[in-house]
Design a protein around this motif. Structure first.
Motif, PDB file in Angstrom:
ATOM      1  N   MET A  27      27.256  19.393  10.516  1.00 38.83           N
ATOM      2  CA  MET A  27      26.435  18.710  11.263  1.00 38.83           C
ATOM      3  C   MET A  27      25.469  19.651  11.723  1.00 38.83           C
ATOM      4  SD  MET A  27      26.938  16.039  14.451  1.00 38.83           S
ATOM      5  CE  MET A  27      27.864  17.286  15.411  1.00 38.83           C
ATOM      6  N   ASP A  28      24.103  19.337  12.052  1.00 34.97           N
ATOM      7  CA  ASP A  28      23.186  20.374  12.404  1.00 34.97           C
ATOM      8  C   ASP A  28      23.363  20.143  14.117  1.00 34.97           C
ATOM      9  OD1 ASP A  28      20.923  21.711  13.173  1.00 34.97           O
ATOM     10  OD2 ASP A  28      19.338  20.622  12.298  1.00 34.97           O
ATOM     11  N   ILE A  29      23.484  21.001  14.615  1.00 32.33           N
ATOM     12  CA  ILE A  29      23.538  21.060  16.302  1.00 32.33           C
ATOM     13  C   ILE A  29      22.503  21.736  17.006  1.00 32.33           C
ATOM     14  CG2 ILE A  29      26.025  20.650  16.277  1.00 32.33           C
ATOM     15  CD1 ILE A  29      26.680  23.282  16.724  1.00 32.33           C
ATOM     16  N   GLY A  30      21.542  22.249  15.996  1.00 29.67           N
ATOM     17  CA  GLY A  30      20.311  22.759  16.817  1.00 29.67           C
ATOM     18  C   GLY A  30      20.299  24.268  16.753  1.00 29.67           C
ATOM     19  N   LEU A  31      21.339  24.988  16.190  1.00 31.68           N
ATOM     20  CA  LEU A  31      21.401  26.375  16.290  1.00 31.68           C
ATOM     21  C   LEU A  31      20.778  26.908  14.890  1.00 31.68           C
ATOM     22  CD1 LEU A  31      25.270  27.027  17.379  1.00 31.68           C
ATOM     23  CD2 LEU A  31      23.046  27.303  18.885  1.00 31.68           C
ATOM     24  N   ALA A  32      19.942  27.840  14.922  1.00 31.33           N
ATOM     25  CA  ALA A  32      19.184  28.331  13.905  1.00 31.33           C
ATOM     26  C   ALA A  32      20.059  28.884  12.522  1.00 31.33           C
ATOM     27  CB  ALA A  32      18.096  29.417  14.405  1.00 31.33           C
ATOM     28  N   SER A  33      21.047  29.791  12.881  1.00 33.70           N
ATOM     29  CA  SER A  33      21.887  30.338  11.879  1.00 33.70           C
ATOM     30  C   SER A  33      23.334  29.661  11.593  1.00 33.70           C
ATOM     31  CB  SER A  33      22.013  31.917  12.508  1.00 33.70           C
ATOM     32  OG  SER A  33      20.874  32.333  12.773  1.00 33.70           O
ATOM     33  N   PHE A  34      23.251  28.658  12.204  1.00 36.54           N
ATOM     34  CA  PHE A  34      24.823  28.075  11.979  1.00 36.54           C
ATOM     35  C   PHE A  34      24.648  26.360  11.900  1.00 36.54           C
ATOM     36  CE2 PHE A  34      25.727  31.810  14.281  1.00 36.54           C
ATOM     37  CZ  PHE A  34      26.589  32.574  13.598  1.00 36.54           C
TER      38      PHE A  34
ATOM     39  N   MET B 231      39.744  26.611   8.320  1.00 34.02           N
ATOM     40  CA  MET B 231      40.065  28.049   8.222  1.00 34.02           C
ATOM     41  C   MET B 231      40.295  28.354   6.614  1.00 34.02           C
ATOM     42  SD  MET B 231      39.969  29.407  11.213  1.00 34.02           S
ATOM     43  CE  MET B 231      40.776  31.011  10.646  1.00 34.02           C
ATOM     44  N   GLU B 232      40.229  27.333   5.838  1.00 36.16           N
ATOM     45  CA  GLU B 232      40.296  27.692   4.413  1.00 36.16           C
ATOM     46  C   GLU B 232      39.207  28.429   3.647  1.00 36.16           C
ATOM     47  OE1 GLU B 232      41.814  24.104   2.513  1.00 36.16           O
ATOM     48  OE2 GLU B 232      44.115  24.267   3.530  1.00 36.16           O
ATOM     49  N   CYS B 233      37.948  28.137   4.581  1.00 35.17           N
ATOM     50  CA  CYS B 233      36.733  28.492   4.168  1.00 35.17           C
ATOM     51  C   CYS B 233      36.477  29.988   4.686  1.00 35.17           C
ATOM     52  CB  CYS B 233      35.850  27.487   4.645  1.00 35.17           C
ATOM     53  SG  CYS B 233      34.177  27.810   4.007  1.00 35.17           S
ATOM     54  N   ARG B 234      35.829  30.621   3.772  1.00 37.61           N
ATOM     55  CA  ARG B 234      35.371  32.073   4.282  1.00 37.61           C
ATOM     56  C   ARG B 234      34.317  31.979   5.325  1.00 37.61           C
ATOM     57  NH1 ARG B 234      32.468  35.597  -0.502  1.00 37.61           N
ATOM     58  NH2 ARG B 234      31.405  36.236   1.439  1.00 37.61           N
ATOM     59  N   PHE B 235      33.547  30.982   5.009  1.00 32.98           N
ATOM     60  CA  PHE B 235      32.306  30.854   5.921  1.00 32.98           C
ATOM     61  C   PHE B 235      32.436  30.208   7.236  1.00 32.98           C
ATOM     62  CE2 PHE B 235      30.952  30.977   1.445  1.00 32.98           C
ATOM     63  CZ  PHE B 235      30.076  32.169   1.450  1.00 32.98           C
ATOM     64  N   ALA B 236      33.647  29.798   7.431  1.00 28.87           N
ATOM     65  CA  ALA B 236      33.729  29.138   8.775  1.00 28.87           C
ATOM     66  C   ALA B 236      34.245  30.080   9.736  1.00 28.87           C
ATOM     67  CB  ALA B 236      35.066  28.202   8.795  1.00 28.87           C
ATOM     68  N   ILE B 237      33.835  30.187  11.256  1.00 34.25           N
ATOM     69  CA  ILE B 237      34.047  31.054  12.160  1.00 34.25           C
ATOM     70  C   ILE B 237      34.378  30.080  13.249  1.00 34.25           C
ATOM     71  CG2 ILE B 237      32.558  32.864  11.230  1.00 34.25           C
ATOM     72  CD1 ILE B 237      30.541  32.019  13.495  1.00 34.25           C
ATOM     73  N   ASP B 238      35.479  30.532  13.866  1.00 31.17           N
ATOM     74  CA  ASP B 238      36.034  29.885  15.056  1.00 31.17           C
ATOM     75  C   ASP B 238      35.405  30.381  16.339  1.00 31.17           C
ATOM     76  OD1 ASP B 238      37.744  28.548  17.066  1.00 31.17           O
ATOM     77  OD2 ASP B 238      39.403  29.624  16.332  1.00 31.17           O
ATOM     78  N   PHE B 239      34.835  29.848  17.077  1.00 35.24           N
ATOM     79  CA  PHE B 239      34.449  29.999  18.373  1.00 35.24           C
ATOM     80  C   PHE B 239      34.845  29.060  19.513  1.00 35.24           C
ATOM     81  CE2 PHE B 239      30.953  30.062  21.638  1.00 35.24           C
ATOM     82  CZ  PHE B 239      30.997  31.547  21.931  1.00 35.24           C
ATOM     83  N   GLY B 240      36.077  29.730  20.155  1.00 32.58           N
ATOM     84  CA  GLY B 240      36.675  28.724  21.402  1.00 32.58           C
ATOM     85  C   GLY B 240      37.179  27.371  20.810  1.00 32.58           C
ATOM     86  N   GLY B 241      37.875  27.445  19.395  1.00 31.23           N
ATOM     87  CA  GLY B 241      38.113  26.244  18.875  1.00 31.23           C
ATOM     88  C   GLY B 241      37.359  25.252  18.231  1.00 31.23           C
ATOM     89  N   LEU B 242      36.068  25.659  18.436  1.00 34.23           N
ATOM     90  CA  LEU B 242      34.663  25.051  17.411  1.00 34.23           C
ATOM     91  C   LEU B 242      34.468  25.733  16.313  1.00 34.23           C
ATOM     92  CD1 LEU B 242      32.415  24.054  20.357  1.00 34.23           C
ATOM     93  CD2 LEU B 242      34.306  22.344  19.301  1.00 34.23           C
ATOM     94  N   PHE B 243      34.413  25.126  15.041  1.00 31.87           N
ATOM     95  CA  PHE B 243      34.115  25.839  14.026  1.00 31.87           C
ATOM     96  C   PHE B 243      32.844  25.777  13.522  1.00 31.87           C
ATOM     97  CE2 PHE B 243      38.634  25.377  13.983  1.00 31.87           C
ATOM     98  CZ  PHE B 243      39.108  26.587  13.367  1.00 31.87           C
ATOM     99  N   PHE B 244      32.081  26.740  13.356  1.00 26.75           N
ATOM    100  CA  PHE B 244      30.547  26.874  12.874  1.00 26.75           C
ATOM    101  C   PHE B 244      30.680  27.337  11.494  1.00 26.75           C
ATOM    102  CE2 PHE B 244      30.386  27.107  17.363  1.00 26.75           C
ATOM    103  CZ  PHE B 244      29.686  26.291  17.616  1.00 26.75           C
ATOM    104  N   CYS B 245      29.857  27.001  10.651  1.00 33.95           N
ATOM    105  CA  CYS B 245      29.633  27.199   8.964  1.00 33.95           C
ATOM    106  C   CYS B 245      28.434  28.413   9.111  1.00 33.95           C
ATOM    107  CB  CYS B 245      29.224  26.178   8.283  1.00 33.95           C
ATOM    108  SG  CYS B 245      29.075  26.634   6.556  1.00 33.95           S
ATOM    109  N   GLN B 246      28.676  29.429   8.610  1.00 37.01           N
ATOM    110  CA  GLN B 246      27.711  30.295   8.397  1.00 37.01           C
ATOM    111  C   GLN B 246      27.178  30.656   7.210  1.00 37.01           C
ATOM    112  OE1 GLN B 246      28.995  34.107  10.010  1.00 37.01           O
ATOM    113  NE2 GLN B 246      30.932  34.037   8.874  1.00 37.01           N
ATOM    114  N   CYS B 247      27.727  29.693   6.113  1.00 30.45           N
ATOM    115  CA  CYS B 247      27.097  29.601   4.648  1.00 30.45           C
ATOM    116  C   CYS B 247      25.353  29.163   4.512  1.00 30.45           C
ATOM    117  CB  CYS B 247      27.766  28.509   4.042  1.00 30.45           C
ATOM    118  SG  CYS B 247      27.021  28.659   2.236  1.00 30.45           S
ATOM    119  N   SER B 248      24.749  30.232   4.068  1.00 30.90           N
ATOM    120  CA  SER B 248      23.223  30.074   4.216  1.00 30.90           C
ATOM    121  C   SER B 248      22.942  28.659   3.342  1.00 30.90           C
ATOM    122  CB  SER B 248      22.673  31.101   3.474  1.00 30.90           C
ATOM    123  OG  SER B 248      22.779  32.506   4.315  1.00 30.90           O
TER     124      SER B 248
END
Length: 83
Positions: free
Chosen positions: A39-46, A55-72
């Motif tokens: 879901m787009d949440i308004g962040l430019a790079s995530f 956690m099964e995805c290498r592009f997922a990053i955990d930020f305080g229990g919320l996960f963000f995708c960094q796959c371009s």
């Protein structure tokens, strides 16, 4: 003359050319039908990762229990194609 569909396919190909994907770009090769939930949440790079097992995805990053995708490519699909 280029069509919008040609432009839509060209940009993901340019993104793919610069990255490696452990899933062999199934999101793109399936015609954007086989994609993880995000879901787009308004962040430019995530985008927010809504996958059941992020956690099964290498592009997922955990930020305080919320996960963000960094796959371009996934970010492009979510933000520009609204999928």
């Amino acid at each position: 003359m280029k069509t919008i569909e040609q432009d839509i396919r060209k940009i993901p190909q340019e993104i793919i050319d610069g990255m490696k994907c452990p899933k062999d770009f199934i999101c793109y090769t399936s015609g954007f039908r086989n994609i993880c939930r995000a879901m787009d949440i308004g962040l430019a790079s995530f985008v927010a990762c809504l996958a059941a097992n992020p956690m099964e995805c290498r592009f997922a990053i955990d930020f305080g229990g919320l996960f963000f995708c960094q796959c371009s490519l996934r970010i492009y699909i979510c933000k520009e194609l609204k999928r």
